[in-house]
Scaffold this motif. Structure first.
Motif, short mmCIF file in Angstrom:
data_model
loop_
_atom_site.label_atom_id
_atom_site.label_comp_id
_atom_site.label_asym_id
_atom_site.label_seq_id
_atom_site.Cartn_x
_atom_site.Cartn_y
_atom_site.Cartn_z
N ILE A 224 0.84 -1.19 0.00
CA ILE A 224 0.00 0.00 0.00
C ILE A 224 0.88 1.24 0.00
O ILE A 224 2.09 1.17 0.25
CB ILE A 224 -0.93 0.02 1.23
CG1 ILE A 224 -0.10 0.08 2.52
CG2 ILE A 224 -1.83 -1.19 1.22
CD1 ILE A 224 -0.93 0.20 3.78
N SER A 225 0.26 2.40 -0.26
CA SER A 225 1.02 3.65 -0.20
C SER A 225 0.05 4.82 -0.17
O SER A 225 -1.16 4.67 -0.42
CB SER A 225 1.97 3.78 -1.39
OG SER A 225 2.86 4.87 -1.20
N PHE A 226 0.59 6.00 0.13
CA PHE A 226 -0.17 7.24 0.06
C PHE A 226 0.18 7.95 -1.24
O PHE A 226 1.36 8.14 -1.56
CB PHE A 226 0.14 8.15 1.25
CG PHE A 226 -0.45 7.68 2.53
CD1 PHE A 226 -1.79 7.87 2.81
CD2 PHE A 226 0.34 7.02 3.47
CE1 PHE A 226 -2.34 7.42 4.00
CE2 PHE A 226 -0.20 6.58 4.66
CZ PHE A 226 -1.54 6.77 4.92
N LEU A 227 -0.84 8.33 -1.99
CA LEU A 227 -0.62 9.03 -3.25
C LEU A 227 -1.62 10.17 -3.37
O LEU A 227 -2.74 10.09 -2.86
CB LEU A 227 -0.78 8.07 -4.43
CG LEU A 227 0.36 7.09 -4.66
CD1 LEU A 227 0.00 6.10 -5.76
CD2 LEU A 227 1.65 7.82 -5.00
N PRO A 228 -1.24 11.24 -4.06
CA PRO A 228 -2.17 12.35 -4.28
C PRO A 228 -3.26 11.96 -5.28
O PRO A 228 -3.04 11.15 -6.18
CB PRO A 228 -1.27 13.46 -4.84
CG PRO A 228 -0.09 12.76 -5.41
CD PRO A 228 0.11 11.52 -4.59
N THR A 229 -4.42 12.54 -5.09
CA THR A 229 -5.57 12.21 -5.94
C THR A 229 -5.29 12.48 -7.42
O THR A 229 -5.82 11.78 -8.28
CB THR A 229 -6.80 13.00 -5.50
OG1 THR A 229 -6.45 14.41 -5.43
CG2 THR A 229 -7.27 12.56 -4.13
N GLY A 230 -4.47 13.48 -7.71
CA GLY A 230 -4.17 13.79 -9.11
C GLY A 230 -3.47 12.66 -9.82
O GLY A 230 -3.73 12.39 -11.00
N VAL A 231 -2.56 11.97 -9.13
CA VAL A 231 -1.83 10.85 -9.73
C VAL A 231 -2.75 9.65 -9.93
O VAL A 231 -2.61 8.88 -10.87
CB VAL A 231 -0.61 10.47 -8.86
CG1 VAL A 231 0.07 9.21 -9.37
CG2 VAL A 231 0.37 11.62 -8.79
N LEU A 232 -3.72 9.50 -9.03
CA LEU A 232 -4.59 8.33 -9.04
C LEU A 232 -5.76 8.44 -10.02
O LEU A 232 -6.59 7.53 -10.08
CB LEU A 232 -5.13 8.08 -7.63
CG LEU A 232 -4.10 7.61 -6.61
CD1 LEU A 232 -4.65 7.71 -5.20
CD2 LEU A 232 -3.63 6.19 -6.92
N GLU A 233 -5.85 9.52 -10.78
CA GLU A 233 -6.97 9.69 -11.71
C GLU A 233 -7.08 8.54 -12.71
O GLU A 233 -8.18 8.17 -13.10
CB GLU A 233 -6.82 11.01 -12.46
CG GLU A 233 -7.10 12.24 -11.62
CD GLU A 233 -6.86 13.53 -12.37
OE1 GLU A 233 -7.35 14.57 -11.92
OE2 GLU A 233 -6.17 13.50 -13.41
N SER A 234 -5.94 7.98 -13.09
CA SER A 234 -5.96 6.91 -14.10
C SER A 234 -5.95 5.52 -13.47
O SER A 234 -6.05 4.52 -14.19
CB SER A 234 -4.74 7.05 -15.03
OG SER A 234 -3.53 6.95 -14.29
#
Length: 285
Positions: A224-234
């Motif tokens: 698992i990890s923490f990522l910004p919502t902008g990166v996760l759009e795809s």
């Protein structure tokens, strides 16, 4: 080929008469006749059949006519095209790779709509540019940062992960879970430090320099990890869960020089994006 010959040809084609074509082109009749003869020799074909009352058009003339019209129109528009090019406002804009593609598209669309003469060249984040779309943490001392949007950090994982069914996750629930770290990331360091204060820890299984690389490792099932919502759009196949506690986010915006005169394109962009920021703040209030 002499473009004047094409003008003579068009006049004769439309008038169907050498004399009338000469009057229209403001030249003598022998000049028109000589020009048409020269054009026929260059094309190795007969364009007109001459008779006492004028000329008849051959099939080759019918074929040539639209081509000649288009060619002369293209030639006539050349000065206008170059004038439009000189009136363009060139701007080289570097952009950080790991950011929201939808937000980036909105910014570029707004600039295009409100500054129609803007000529944008996008380059990599580390290339020389007039300005940069980047994180606030990358602002240099001699730069000004104009905030444009925020991206929240969320916990992401595959759907079959034990934490995927939760509506939110506490720091304690992260203890001993396989975690993928992005060392330059403040949110990751904040989370690791927060757990360490309570005697808890994550099981670090992988590292990556960029957020997109972290996302790929999560998609591969490493952890698992923490990522910004902008990166996760795809990343539609990943599940995202908010972390309980203080908000973790990153701010993106425009970095531009503070100590030198701005070129007209950059000055116009700053004006447009400043209005955008004001509107966003008013809507949030």
């Amino acid at each position: 080929m002499d473009l004047r010959l094409l003008r003579f040809f068009i006049a004769v084609y439309e008038e169907k008469n050498i004399t009338l074509a000469a009057e229209r082109c403001c030249v003598s009749q022998p000049s028109i006749s000589s020009g048409i003869k020269q054009l026929e020799q260059e094309l190795a074909t007969q364009l007109f059949v001459r008779h006492k009352k004028g000329v008849n058009l051959t099939d080759e003339a019918h074929y040539l006519y639209p081509l000649a019209i288009r060619l002369l129109n293209d030639v006539n528009t050349l000065p206008q095209l170059f004038q439009q090019r000189t009136e363009r406002l060139p701007l080289t804009l570097a952009n950080f790779a790991d950011l929201s593609q939808s937000q980036l598209a909105l910014v570029l669309a707004q600039l295009h709509q409100q500054i129609p003469t803007l000529l944008i060249e996008l380059v990599d984040h580390d290339k020389k540019a007039d300005a940069r779309l980047t994180l606030d943490m990358f602002k240099a001392e001699d730069e000004i940062f104009l905030p444009l949007w925020d991206e929240d950090y969320v916990l992401c994982m595959l759907p079959d992960h034990p934490l995927a069914s939760l509506t939110s996750v506490s720091p304690q629930q992260l203890h001993q879970h396989d975690f993928i770290e992005c060392p330059p990331c403040e949110a990751h360091q904040q989370t690791i430090g927060l757990l360490a204060c309570d005697g808890l820890s994550l099981n670090l299984v992988a590292k990556a320099e960029h957020k997109t690389q972290v996302m790929h490792l999560v998609q591969a099932g490493l952890g698992i990890s923490f990522l910004p919502t902008g990166v996760l759009e795809s990343a539609t196949q990943l599940v995202t869960v908010p972390l309980e506690g203080p908000r973790m986010f990153r701010r993106l915006g425009l970095c531009y020089p503070a100590t030198k005169t701005l070129n007209p394109a950059l000055a116009a962009c700053i004006k447009v994006l400043s209005q955008r920021t004001t509107i966003d703040h008013q809507s949030n209030d």
